[in-house]
Design a protein around this motif. Structure first.
Motif, mmCIF file in Angstrom:
data_model
loop_
_atom_site.group_PDB
_atom_site.id
_atom_site.type_symbol
_atom_site.label_atom_id
_atom_site.label_comp_id
_atom_site.label_asym_id
_atom_site.label_seq_id
_atom_site.Cartn_x
_atom_site.Cartn_y
_atom_site.Cartn_z
ATOM 1 N N ARG A 64 0.740 -1.405 0.038
ATOM 2 C CA ARG A 64 0.028 -0.063 0.065
ATOM 3 C C ARG A 64 0.825 1.354 0.063
ATOM 4 O O ARG A 64 0.429 2.185 -0.686
ATOM 5 C CB ARG A 64 -0.949 0.371 1.176
ATOM 6 C CG ARG A 64 -1.927 -1.266 1.060
ATOM 7 C CD ARG A 64 -2.770 -1.105 2.345
ATOM 8 N NE ARG A 64 -3.891 0.000 2.064
ATOM 9 C CZ ARG A 64 -4.325 0.702 3.063
ATOM 10 N NH1 ARG A 64 -3.414 0.666 4.244
ATOM 11 N NH2 ARG A 64 -5.044 1.970 2.670
ATOM 12 N N LEU A 67 1.960 1.839 -3.415
ATOM 13 C CA LEU A 67 0.991 2.423 -4.251
ATOM 14 C C LEU A 67 0.641 3.745 -3.761
ATOM 15 O O LEU A 67 -0.608 4.469 -4.391
ATOM 16 C CB LEU A 67 -0.317 1.624 -4.094
ATOM 17 C CG LEU A 67 0.021 0.185 -5.054
ATOM 18 C CD1 LEU A 67 -1.207 -0.681 -4.661
ATOM 19 C CD2 LEU A 67 0.153 0.338 -6.382
ATOM 20 N N LEU A 69 -1.115 4.562 -1.110
ATOM 21 C CA LEU A 69 -2.308 4.467 -0.577
ATOM 22 C C LEU A 69 -2.260 4.641 1.117
ATOM 23 O O LEU A 69 -3.174 4.989 1.771
ATOM 24 C CB LEU A 69 -2.882 3.144 -0.557
ATOM 25 C CG LEU A 69 -3.223 2.626 -2.115
ATOM 26 C CD1 LEU A 69 -3.797 1.364 -2.075
ATOM 27 C CD2 LEU A 69 -4.384 3.578 -2.842
ATOM 28 N N TYR A 84 5.042 7.492 -7.511
ATOM 29 C CA TYR A 84 4.055 6.670 -7.855
ATOM 30 C C TYR A 84 3.010 7.415 -8.740
ATOM 31 O O TYR A 84 2.641 6.795 -9.951
ATOM 32 C CB TYR A 84 3.388 6.088 -6.969
ATOM 33 C CG TYR A 84 2.047 4.901 -7.183
ATOM 34 C CD1 TYR A 84 2.502 3.808 -7.881
ATOM 35 C CD2 TYR A 84 0.888 5.460 -7.044
ATOM 36 C CE1 TYR A 84 1.351 3.122 -8.432
ATOM 37 C CE2 TYR A 84 -0.334 4.978 -7.424
ATOM 38 C CZ TYR A 84 -0.186 3.537 -8.322
ATOM 39 O OH TYR A 84 -1.015 2.768 -8.568
ATOM 40 N N GLU B 172 -9.922 1.344 -2.657
ATOM 41 C CA GLU B 172 -8.503 0.947 -2.513
ATOM 42 C C GLU B 172 -7.910 0.953 -4.132
ATOM 43 O O GLU B 172 -6.798 1.592 -4.422
ATOM 44 C CB GLU B 172 -8.071 -0.083 -1.794
ATOM 45 C CG GLU B 172 -8.202 -0.082 -0.483
ATOM 46 C CD GLU B 172 -6.810 0.391 0.280
ATOM 47 O OE1 GLU B 172 -5.930 -0.410 0.405
ATOM 48 O OE2 GLU B 172 -6.793 1.607 0.461
ATOM 49 N N SER B 176 -5.675 3.407 -6.392
ATOM 50 C CA SER B 176 -4.540 3.055 -7.057
ATOM 51 C C SER B 176 -4.301 3.439 -8.326
ATOM 52 O O SER B 176 -3.439 3.699 -8.954
ATOM 53 C CB SER B 176 -4.158 1.586 -6.873
ATOM 54 O OG SER B 176 -4.845 0.971 -7.872
#
Lengths: 261, 363
Positions: A64, A67, A69, A84, B172, B176
Motif C-alpha cells: 500500500r 502504491l 495508499l 508513484y 483501494e 491506486s
C-alpha cells in the motif's frame, strides 16, 4: 541512449537504469504503532518477487505504501524510477480478494473493465476497445466463458482470476499483488503461476505477498522477508535461508514448520 | 400512476410531481449509500437537517423552500463532518458516532423549533411540517426547486459513474488508479444531503432516511447490475413517493412521511418475497434442486439398502430412506414410482423394480 558506450547495456532505456521499485528508509505507523520500520527494498526489473512474513509483518502495508495508499511517516518509495503518482498508468494492483463485497451487483466483464478506468480519465466510459481488451484478459486466465456471470456466483479461485484479469487489462510494467494464491484451488494456483511466469518472460516485474513458504523457491526468483523490519531481501538462493526464516518468524517456525495457513 | 396525472386537480398534480421527483433522486442516490453499507448516514443527515431548517427561517425570515433547503443542507452536511471527526479522533465506532450526532443535532432542532413556535410570530406556523412532512403544503415553486436541484444531482451521478462504482465496490483499487476516492466520497455525501434535503418538506426529517434505504433495498432484489439497480430504485422511490404523497393530500391530517414510508415498506416486502433474488423464488428453486437431487439419491440409496439387506427385491420403509437422504423422501419415491423405477408393496415399503436397478447401474 546518447551515453558514451557503444556496447553491452548502452541501448537500455533510461528508465531501466533504475530498479522497478526502490524503497528507502520506509517507516509507516498506524497511530503510534509502527507497522514498517526503516525498510529498504530494491526490486530489479523483470523479476518475480515474493514478500513473505508472519501476520502483522507489514506485507500489505508495504504494497500500500508503494502504491501511495498510505502516507509514510518517514522514507520513500520510488516506482519505475519516479513517484508513484507520475507512473501509475504503468503499475497494476491486485488487492486481497477478501477486501471487496462479492455480492456487489455487477458481472465479471464489468469488474475487469474497471482495470481500464485509470486510462479512461474522468468522464469517458469504456467502449468496444476496452471490452475487447477485457475479454482478452479473461481468456488468459481461462475465464472468458464467465464474462457475463454475476460475481457472487464465482468460487474463490474464479474471483482471484477475475482480479488478475482486471490487472492484466491495466497493461502495466509492474504488477503488485496482495496474496494472489490465498484460498484458491490447485488448478487456479497453476494458472496463476504460469501467468506470472509468462509476464516475467515478457519483461514485466511482479511483486506478490505470499503465504506458502514451501512454494516460494518453486514459484519466485526473489524474496523479501519482512517482520516490521526488513530481515532479508535478494534472490531466493541468497536470501531464503533457514537462518533468515527463523529470524522472520521469531524462531517459532522453520521452513517446513509453517505453511501460512 | 398515469391515471393520477390525468386527474384535473392542480394540487394533486403538484404534489404527485414533486413526490415523483424526490423519489427518483433519493432512490438513485440511496443505491450507493446502501451498497456502501451507509444506510444510517442518511438517517443522521435527515435528522441533522432539522436545526438547519429552523435556523434558516430565523436568520432569513423566510419560509421559501430554497432558503430552508440551504439551511438544512448546511447542518446536514456539518453532521457528516462531525461524524467523521469523531471516528477519526476518538475510539468511538462509526455506528455509535452516527447515533450520537443524529440525536444531538435532532435534539437541538427540536429545541429551536419549540422556541420559534413560542414566539409571538404567526408566520412560523407550519414549520413543524418538517418533522413528519405535509405534502398538501407543497407549492408549484417548491416542486420546481425539487426538480431542478434533483436533476443537477442526477447529472453529477452520471458524470461520476465510474468513480462512484469503484467507491462502492473497491475504493483501494480506485485510489491506486489515481481516481480521487476521497473527493468522490465527499461528493457522494453532498449528493446524499441534496437528496434528503429536497424531501424534507414532503416526507419530514424523521422518516426521510427510509426514502434513501427502502427503494435501494427493494431494487437490489430485482437485479444484479448496478445501472439497472439505480434505475429500479429511482422507479420504486417515485412510486412510493407519489402514492404516499397523494394519499396524504387526499386524507385530512394524514402526514405524508409515514404514508410514503408505508408504501415503500410494502414495496420492499413484495420485492423480498417475489423478486428474482427474493425468498419465494429462491425457496422454490432450492426445492426444485432438492427434488431432482432427491430422486437420484433415493434410487442409489435403495440399491445400497437391498445389497446390504436381503438382495434384489427387498423392500424398505420410507422412513429408513428418509434417514439416509436426511429429508422426507416420500415425494421422490412417488415420482420414481410414476416412472416405474420403484414399487410400493402392500405394507407400504419400497423396493427397486428391475428397471430401477438398471437405471442405478446406468447412472
Amino acid at each position: 541512449m546518447t551515453r558514451g558506450g557503444d556496447n553491452d547495456g548502452a541501448d537500455v532505456p533510461q528508465a531501466l537504469s533504475h530498479p522497478a521499485i526502490e524503497v528507502t528508509d520506509l517507516t509507516v505507523a498506524y497511530g503510534e504503532k509502527p507497522v514498517l520500520w526503516d525498510v529498504d527494498v530494491e526490486v530489479p526489473h523483470g523479476t518475480l518477487t515474493a514478500i513473505v512474513g508472519p501476520n502483522g509483518a507489514g506485507k500489505t502495508t508495504l504494497i500500500r505504501a508503494i502504491l501511495g495508499l498510505v502516507e509514510p511517516a518517514a522514507g520513500r518509495a520510488l516506482v519505475l524510477g519516479g513517484d508513484y503518482a507520475d507512473n501509475r498508468r504503468r503499475v497494476a494492483y491486485v488487492p486481497q480478494r477478501g477486501s471487496v463485497d462479492w455480492d456487489f451487483p455487477t458481472d465479471v466483464l464489468d469488474v475487469v473493465l474497471m482495470g481500464r478506468y485509470g486510462h479512461l480519465g474522468w468522464l469517458r466510459r469504456p467502449g468496444r476497445k476496452e471490452r475487447e481488451a477485457a475479454l482478452d484478459a479473461l481468456r488468459r486466465v481461462e475465464m472468458d466463458a464467465y464474462a457475463h456471470r454475476q460475481i457472487s456466483q464465482l468460487s474463490g479461485g474464479q474471483q482471484q482470476r477475475v482480479f488478475l484479469a482486471r490487472a492484466l487489462v491495466q497493461d502495466a510494467e509492474l504488477y503488485l499483488m496482495d496474496e494472489p494464491f490465498q484460498g484458491v484451488d490447485a488448478t487456479t494456483e497453476r494458472t496463476i503461476v504460469d501467468l506470472l511466469q509468462e509476464l516475467r518472460e515478457r519483461g514485466k516485474t511482479i511483486v506478490a505477498v505470499h503465504h506458502d513458504l514451501q512454494t516460494v523457491a518453486e514459484y519466485f526468483d526473489r524474496v523479501v522477508l519482512l517482520n516490521v523490519r526488513l530481515v532479508a531481501s535478494g534472490t531466493v538462493a541468497d536470501a531464503f535461508t533457514e537462518e533468515a526464516l527463523r529470524r522472520t518468524y521469531g524462531g517459532r517456525s522453520a521452513l517446513f514448520g509453517t505453511n501460512g495457513r | 400512476m398515469t391515471a393520477l396525472f390525468l386527474v384535473d386537480d392542480y394540487t394533486l398534480r403538484t404534489v404527485a410531481l414533486g413526490a415523483v421527483a424526490l423519489g427518483i433522486v433519493s432512490g438513485a442516490l440511496g443505491t450507493f449509500a446502501v451498497l456502501r453499507g451507509q444506510a444510517l448516514l442518511g438517517d443522521a443527515i435527515s435528522h441533522a437537517a432539522l436545526p438547519g431548517v429552523v435556523l434558516a427561517y430565523v436568520l432569513l425570515g423566510t419560509k421559501a423552500s430554497l432558503g430552508l433547503m440551504i439551511g438544512a443542507a448546511l447542518t446536514g452536511f456539518a453532521a457528516t463532518l462531525v461524524v467523521s471527526a469523531v471516528v477519526r479522533t476518538t475510539r468511538v465506532k462509526d455506528d455509535a458516532a452516527l447515533g450520537i450526532v443524529l440525536s444531538v443535532f435532532f435534539g437541538i432542532g427540536l429545541v429551536l423549533l419549540t422556541w420559534v413556535q413560542r414566539r409571538p410570530d404567526a408566520s412560523q406556523a407550519g414549520l413543524d411540517r418538517f418533522l413528519f412532512g405535509q405534502a398538501a403544503t407543497v407549492l408549484r415553486d417548491d416542486v420546481e426547486t425539487i426538480a431542478i436541484v434533483g436533476a443537477l444531482a442526477l447529472v453529477v451521478v452520471a458524470l461520476l459513474w465510474k468513480q462512484l462504482k469503484l467507491l462502492a465496490f473497491d475504493p483501494e483499487f480506485g485510489a491506486s488508479l489515481g481516481l480521487r476516492m476521497r473527493a468522490t466520497e465527499l461528493a457522494l455525501t453532498a449528493l446524499l444531503v441534496v437528496a434528503i434535503v429536497i424531501g424534507l418538506q414532503m416526507v419530514g426529517a424523521v422518516l426521510m432516511s427510509a426514502m434513501i434505504v427502502a427503494p435501494a433495498a427493494a431494487a437490489r432484489q430485482w437485479t444484479n447490475r448496478l445501472g439497472v439497480m439505480t434505475i429500479v430504485a429511482a422507479g420504486v422511490g417515485a412510486l412510493a413517493g407519489a402514492t404516499g404523497a397523494v394519499a396524504s393530500s387526499q386524507v385530512e391530517r394524514l402526514p405524508t412521511g409515514p404514508s410514503i414510508v408505508l408504501v415503500a415498506t410494502a414495496l420492499v416486502a413484495v420485492s423480498f418475497l417475489f423478486a428474482p433474488r427474493g425468498l419465494a423464488l429462491r425457496a422454490w428453486r432450492a426445492r426444485q434442486a432438492r427434488s431432482q437431487l432427491g430422486t437420484h439419491v433415493v434410487l442409489a440409496d435403495l440399491a445400497a439398502l437391498e445389497q446390504a439387506h436381503g438382495g434384489p427385491g427387498r423392500a424398505h420403509p420410507a422412513a429408513t430412506i428418509a434417514v439416509m437422504v436426511e429429508a422426507d423422501a416420500t415425494a421422490a419415491l412417488v415420482a420414481l414410482e410414476r416412472d416405474g423405477l420403484v414399487l410400493r408393496d402392500p405394507e407400504g415399503n419400497w423396493a427397486l423394480t428391475d428397471r430401477g436397478r438398471s437405471e442405478v447401474l446406468r447412472r
